[in-house]
Design an enzyme around this catalytic site. Structure first.
Site, short mmCIF file in Angstrom:
data_model
loop_
_atom_site.label_atom_id
_atom_site.label_comp_id
_atom_site.label_asym_id
_atom_site.label_seq_id
_atom_site.Cartn_x
_atom_site.Cartn_y
_atom_site.Cartn_z
N LYS A 8 46.38 35.87 38.36
CA LYS A 8 44.95 35.62 38.11
C LYS A 8 44.40 36.59 37.06
CE LYS A 8 41.72 37.54 40.99
NZ LYS A 8 40.67 38.31 40.33
N ASN A 9 44.68 37.89 37.27
CA ASN A 9 44.05 38.86 36.38
C ASN A 9 44.71 38.92 35.00
OD1 ASN A 9 42.21 39.37 38.33
ND2 ASN A 9 43.07 41.32 39.00
N CYS A 32 28.26 43.19 42.80
CA CYS A 32 29.56 42.82 43.33
C CYS A 32 29.77 43.61 44.61
CB CYS A 32 30.61 43.19 42.28
SG CYS A 32 32.26 43.03 42.88
N ARG A 42 39.67 32.75 45.66
CA ARG A 42 39.58 33.23 44.27
C ARG A 42 40.90 33.81 43.81
NH1 ARG A 42 35.13 37.41 43.47
NH2 ARG A 42 36.16 37.30 41.47
N ARG A 73 29.44 47.59 39.08
CA ARG A 73 30.44 47.30 38.04
C ARG A 73 29.74 47.09 36.71
NH1 ARG A 73 34.74 43.14 40.54
NH2 ARG A 73 35.95 43.74 38.72
N ASP A 115 43.54 47.04 44.26
CA ASP A 115 43.59 45.66 44.77
C ASP A 115 44.57 45.49 45.93
OD1 ASP A 115 41.69 44.96 42.97
OD2 ASP A 115 43.06 44.01 41.55
N1 EPU Z 1 33.54 50.71 34.77
C1 EPU Z 1 32.40 51.24 34.22
N2 EPU Z 1 31.94 50.68 33.06
C2 EPU Z 1 32.56 49.64 32.46
C3 EPU Z 1 33.72 49.10 33.04
C4 EPU Z 1 34.19 49.67 34.20
O1 EPU Z 1 31.82 52.19 34.74
O2 EPU Z 1 32.09 49.19 31.40
C5 EPU Z 1 34.06 51.30 36.02
C6 EPU Z 1 34.01 50.30 37.19
O3 EPU Z 1 32.74 50.28 37.77
C7 EPU Z 1 35.10 50.79 38.09
C8 EPU Z 1 36.13 51.34 37.12
O4 EPU Z 1 35.45 51.55 35.89
O5 EPU Z 1 34.62 51.82 38.91
C9 EPU Z 1 37.32 50.42 36.88
O6 EPU Z 1 36.88 49.15 36.50
P1 EPU Z 1 37.76 48.21 35.55
O7 EPU Z 1 36.94 47.91 34.35
O8 EPU Z 1 39.08 48.82 35.37
O9 EPU Z 1 37.89 46.90 36.45
P2 EPU Z 1 37.67 45.41 35.99
O10 EPU Z 1 38.26 45.18 34.67
O11 EPU Z 1 36.26 45.02 36.22
C10 EPU Z 1 39.96 44.57 36.93
C11 EPU Z 1 40.41 43.52 37.91
C12 EPU Z 1 40.03 43.95 39.31
C13 EPU Z 1 40.69 45.29 39.60
C14 EPU Z 1 40.27 46.33 38.54
C15 EPU Z 1 40.95 47.67 38.70
C16 EPU Z 1 40.33 41.50 36.62
C17 EPU Z 1 39.73 40.18 36.39
N3 EPU Z 1 39.79 42.26 37.57
O12 EPU Z 1 38.55 44.65 37.08
O13 EPU Z 1 40.55 42.95 40.18
O14 EPU Z 1 40.30 45.74 40.87
O15 EPU Z 1 40.59 45.81 37.23
O16 EPU Z 1 42.33 47.53 38.65
O17 EPU Z 1 41.32 41.85 35.98
C18 EPU Z 1 40.66 41.66 42.13
O18 EPU Z 1 41.52 40.94 41.59
O19 EPU Z 1 40.41 41.61 43.36
C19 EPU Z 1 39.89 42.61 41.32
C20 EPU Z 1 38.71 43.10 41.71
#
Ligand code: EPU
Length: 430
Positions: free
Chosen positions: A30-31, A124, A410, A129, A318
Site C-alpha cells: 500500500k505505502n 488523524c 485500508r 500530522r 506500523d
Molecule cells: N512530520 C512533520 N511534518 C511533515 C511530515 C511529517 O512533522 O511535514 C512528522 C509526522 O507528524 C510524524 C513524523 O514526522 O511524527 C513521521 O511522519 P512521516 O512523514 O514519515 O509519515 P507519513 O509519510 O505521513 C508514512 C506511512 C505511514 C507510516 C509513516 C512512518 C504512507 C502512505 N504512510 O506516513 O503509514 O506510519 O510513514 O513510517 O506511506 C500506515 O500504513 O498505517 C501508516 C500510517
C-alpha cells in the site's frame, strides 16, 4: 471509479482461541503504490502497475487521479493509468480527507500545471500530522504555496540550478513528495539530505528511474535528483507489503501452526526478525523462495525486550500495535517507546480490557506479560490498531467484538478471504 467509503460502524466478531495454518500470500505494498500513483501525474503516457492491492486507500488515490483528469482502469491486480493531458489542477477535500498520502499529488500537479489547489488533509487518530516539511522542501524547488479556506494553493516560479534540501526529520511522505516533484524540474539538480530510507522510497525511485528520471542515492540518506524534461510510460510491478507480512508473521508467532507466509521480503523486515531472535521465537526463513514458516510460541521461557520505533531500518511504527500484543503475553516486563507518532497508543486501553497489563509513561508503553487474554467488546481507532486487536481477538479466550473496525480495509487486502485460507473464522457486521 467509486471510492470505498469508510463506514466506521463496521464490526468484526471473532471467537478464540483459533489456530492459523496453511499458506498465505502477501499482497503488493500500500505505502509503495500510493506515492507511485501520485507520480503517475508526471507523464501523459500510459502506465500499467502490477501487484496493486485492492484497498480503500488505493481507491481513494484512483479518485484523486481521476479528478485531475486521468483515466484509471483496474483489471484484477493491475492498474492502467492513461490520459492525454491533465485537466484539472484542483483536488477537492472529499478524497484528500480520507487519506493523508493524497497530499503527495500537490508538487507533481504544480509542476505539470504550473499551479495547483489541493485540500489539506485533516487530523488523524495516530497523532498530529503536519505537512510543513513537504511545503518547506517544495518552496526550495520554487513552489510558492499558501493556505486558504482549507486548501494549499501553489504557483511554480522556477527553480535554481542547484537546490539543497535538508529535512529536519526523515519524513517518508516529504522525502517521496520532494523526490517526485524534483524529477521533472528540468535542468535543476536537487540534493536532499536526511532522507527517509524506507523500502517504499526505494521502490518509488526505481519506478521514477524506469520512467526516465535521473535519481541517484537509493537506500541512502542523501538523494540527488537531476531534473529531466520528460518522463515516459511503463509497466511496473510494486513490491510486496512488508507491514502486511510483518502483521501476519506476528500473528503466526501467536496462533500459527506451521503457517507459511509467501512473498516475504527478508531484507525489508530484518528488524522484525532480529526482534523475534531477541525474544527467542523460532521460525524458518527461506530467503530465496521468500517464505517464512512460523508456529505459535510454546513455552514462556522467552525474553523481554526493550523496543523503540524509529525510521527505517529501525523498528517500524506500523508494527508497534501488533508487537504490543505479542509482548503482552511474554512473562516479565517489556517496553516499547514510540518515537514516530508519539500518541499512537489507542490500542493499549483496549488490550487492557482484554486482560493485558500495559501502562503508558509519556511515549513509552510498559508491558507486564500476562498468561492469557480474554475476549471483550473493544474499539479500533486506526488501521494498525485494528490489525493488532484482530490478532488479540483471535488468540483470546471467548468472543471479541471489534467495533469501528473498517480502518482495517485500508491496509489489509482480501482480509476475510486470507483469514479463511488460514483456517481462521471471523464475521463482519456492517
Ligand atoms: N512530520 C512533520 N511534518 C511533515 C511530515 C511529517 O512533522 O511535514 C512528522 C509526522 O507528524 C510524524 C513524523 O514526522 O511524527 C513521521 O511522519 P512521516 O512523514 O514519515 O509519515 P507519513 O509519510 O505521513 C508514512 C506511512 C505511514 C507510516 C509513516 C512512518 C504512507 C502512505 N504512510 O506516513 O503509514 O506510519 O510513514 O513510517 O506511506 C500506515 O500504513 O498505517 C501508516 C500510517
Amino acid at each position: 471509479m467509486e471510492s470505498l467509503e469508510l463506514n466506521t460502524s463496521g464490526k468484526i466478531v471473532v471467537n478464540g482461541p483459533q489456530t492459523a495454518k496453511g499458506d498465505i500470500y502477501i499482497s503488493g505494498s500500500k505505502n509503495a503504490v500510493l506515492p507511485i500513483m501520485a507520480a503517475c501525474l508526471l507523464t501523459d503516457e500510459k502506465i500499467t502497475l502490477d501487484n496493486v492491492p485492492d484497498l480503500a486507500d488505493v481507491s481513494t488515490m484512483i479518485d484523486i487521479l481521476e479528478s485531475a483528469g486521468k483515466v484509471v482502469d483496474r483489471i484484477e491486480d493491475k492498474l492502467i493509468i492513461t490520459s492525454t493531458s491533465l485537466e484539472d489542477f484542483e483536488i477537492p477535500y472529499e478524497p484528500v480527507r480520507k487519506m493523508r498520502a493524497s497530499f503527495n499529488v500537490f508538487g507533481p500537479l504544480t509542476i505539470k500545471m504550473k499551479k495547483a489547489k489541493v485540500a489539506l488533509p485533516g487530523g488523524c487518530s495516530i497523532g498530529v500530522r503536519p505537512v510543513n516539511f513537504h511545503l518547506e522542501g517544495l518552496k526550495k524547488l520554487g513552489i510558492e504555496s499558501k493556505i486558504e479556506h482549507g486548501f494549499a494553493l501553489s504557483k511554480f516560479n522556477g527553480a535554481e540550478k542547484e537546490v539543497n534540501i535538508s529535512l529536519k526529520f526523515p519524513s517518508v511522505g516529504a522525502t517521496e513528495h520532494i523526490i517526485t516533484t524534483a524529477t521533472l524540474i528540468y535542468g535543476t539538480k536537487t540534493i536532499i539530505s536526511n532522507c527517509a530510507m524506507e523500502p517504499e522510497i526505494s521502490d518509488l525511485i526505481d519506478f521514477l528511474n524506469a520512467m526516465g528520471a535521473d535519481i541517484i542515492g537509493k537506500n541512502t540518506s542523501t538523494i540527488t535528483i537531476n531534473g529531466v524534461d520528460k518522463l515516459h510510460g511503463l509497466n511496473y510491478r510494486v513490491i510486496p507489503d512488508r507491514i502486511e507480512a510483518g502483521t501476519y508473521a506476528i500473528m503466526g508467532a501467536l496462533i500459527g501452526d506451521n503457517l507459511t507466509i509467501h512473498n516475504i521480503c527478508y531484507d525489508d523486515l530484518r528488524i522484525l526478525f532480529s526482534t523475534f531472535d531477541d525474544i527467542g521465537i523460532n521460525y524458518e526463513l527461506n530467503k530465496e523462495e521468500k517464505t517464512l514458516k512460523i508456529s505459535k510460541i510454546k513455552n514462556n521461557n522467552l525474553n523481554n525486550v526493550i523496543l523503540k520505533t524509529e525510521p527505517y531500518p529501525g523498528f517500524p511504527t506500523d508494527l508497534q500495535p501488533q508487537i504490543s500484543v505479542l509482548l503482552s503475553l511474554i512473562k516479565g516486563k517489556s517496553t516499547i517507546t514510540e518515537t514516530i507518532f508519539k500518541s499512537r497508543f489507542n490500542h493499549i486501553d483496549e488490550l487492557n480490557r482484554m486482560g493485558a497489563n500495559i501502562r503508558l509513561e509519556d511515549n513509552t508503553a510498559i508491558i507486564d506479560g500476562v498468561d492469557k487474554l480474554t475476549g471483550a467488546p473493544i474499539e479500533a481507532t486506526d488501521l494498525r490498531a485494528s490489525a493488532a486487536l484482530l490478532i488479540a481477538g483471535l488468540l483470546a479466550e471467548g468472543e471479541t467484538i471489534i467495533s469501528n473496525v473498517d480502518h482495517i480495509f485500508r491496509g489489509y487486502e482480501k482480509l476475510e478471504e486470507k483469514l479463511n485460507k488460514m483456517g481462521l473464522k471471523m464475521t463482519y457486521i456492517d
